[in-house]
Scaffold this active site. Sequence first.
Site, PDB file in Angstrom:
ATOM      1  N   GLY A 168       8.706  -5.445  -8.655  1.00  0.00           N
ATOM      2  CA  GLY A 168       9.600  -4.400  -9.132  1.00  0.00           C
ATOM      3  C   GLY A 168      11.054  -4.811  -9.024  1.00  0.00           C
ATOM      4  CG  LEU A 218      -1.203   1.846  -4.111  1.00  0.00           C
ATOM      5  CD1 LEU A 218      -2.311   1.585  -5.146  1.00  0.00           C
ATOM      6  CD2 LEU A 218      -0.321   0.621  -3.957  1.00  0.00           C
ATOM      7  CG  HIS A 219       5.386   4.571  -5.058  1.00  0.00           C
ATOM      8  ND1 HIS A 219       5.856   3.752  -6.071  1.00  0.00           N
ATOM      9  CD2 HIS A 219       5.885   4.055  -3.907  1.00  0.00           C
ATOM     10  CE1 HIS A 219       6.613   2.812  -5.556  1.00  0.00           C
ATOM     11  NE2 HIS A 219       6.643   2.956  -4.238  1.00  0.00           N
ATOM     12  CD  GLU A 220       3.814   8.629  -9.383  1.00  0.00           C
ATOM     13  OE1 GLU A 220       4.389   8.247  -8.329  1.00  0.00           O
ATOM     14  OE2 GLU A 220       3.352   9.776  -9.524  1.00  0.00           O
ATOM     15  CD  GLN A 265       7.647  -7.393   3.614  1.00  0.00           C
ATOM     16  OE1 GLN A 265       6.901  -8.216   3.086  1.00  0.00           O
ATOM     17  NE2 GLN A 265       8.232  -6.432   2.907  1.00  0.00           N
ATOM     18  CG  HIS A 276       3.067   0.430  -5.386  1.00  0.00           C
ATOM     19  ND1 HIS A 276       3.313   1.549  -4.625  1.00  0.00           N
ATOM     20  CD2 HIS A 276       3.616  -0.604  -4.708  1.00  0.00           C
ATOM     21  CE1 HIS A 276       3.963   1.205  -3.531  1.00  0.00           C
ATOM     22  NE2 HIS A 276       4.180  -0.098  -3.559  1.00  0.00           N
ATOM     23  CB  SER A 316       5.717   3.577   0.648  1.00  0.00           C
ATOM     24  OG  SER A 316       5.117   2.856  -0.413  1.00  0.00           O
ATOM     25  N   GLY A 335       0.803  -1.218   0.000  1.00  0.00           N
ATOM     26  CA  GLY A 335       0.000   0.000   0.000  1.00  0.00           C
ATOM     27  C   GLY A 335       0.835   1.265   0.000  1.00  0.00           C
TER      28      GLY A 335
END
Length: 298
Positions: A141, A27-29, A55, A31, A180, A25
């Site tokens: 990613g 979110l940015h570009e 994690q 994601h 994030s 969550g």
Amino acid sequence: MEVTGTFADARSHADGVVGLVPTMGFLHEGHISLLEAARGDCDTVTMTLYVNPLQFDEASDLQRYPRDRDRDLALAKDAGVDVVFAPGPEVMFGTEPATRVSVPPLTATMEGAHRPGHFTGVATVVAKLFAGLQPDRAYFGRKDAQQLAVVRRLAADLSFPVDVVGRPIVREGDGLALSSRNVFLDADARRAAVTLSRGLFAAADLAQDGEHRGDRLRTGVVDAIADAGGPTPEYVELASQEDVSRLDVLDRPAFLAVAARVGDVRLIDNVHLEVVPDGVTADRGVRLDQPSILYARS
Ligand code: AMP
């Protein structure tokens, strides 16, 4: 767009080729680029929204991790997501899991060495998402290059019938990799943060000018960061994309990775390098031409 907290419900809303984009969550570009790739390839796009406590190796990092469910749901809808799987803690680990997934040969160095337990937490949750959601394709990613190798390996070792797709790093206009956690950077830390990508790009230039020695490339990163007034890295490594082994020579698909703390934010970044017949290709990622949605205030 369906928003659900159970595996069965998420599966029931998916048909055809299912593409999975796991996220924590905020979110940015980066994601969004994964969601767009999934949207282009798949019939159903399922995004997960789950801040995975397993994690996090630092309780304070977990506690302050940025969260904004309404914002994430609006962005997911705009990106054409079909199903958001946003489980509560009871669905993921109602009882403490007795089963853990770990991939030791790929996690002894870099993030694995600096964040004890991190990759077991990632691998356990990714395996659970693969088992519970049964995607045909899963998008990750290259920003988290070691994680990508770990996920590919666990999918192969455990025979999950999923294609793991790696996508380029999305960067802010000046080169800083989107994260994030960038929302926590103050002005000084933000100036220091951009030196990580500068260091990596300088070393990528060296590689493309013919320097294939691992120690020279690593030193190239450290020196360029120092010259730009940046922080002392926690590590700089040249590693195989496939098995994350340390490379003395750039002679196979590799990534040159750095981690550093700026202020109280820990950042990672890398460039993927590949030897091709007429030289070396360097994936410097893609850059935004406007401020990131991370900083948009509604
Ligand atoms: P996270 O929400 O940080 O766990 O990230 C979810 C997915 O987005 C992972 O596969 C990350 O590697 C990917 N991701 C994070 N930042 C970026 C970025 N700047 N560019 C591309 N992918 C990213």
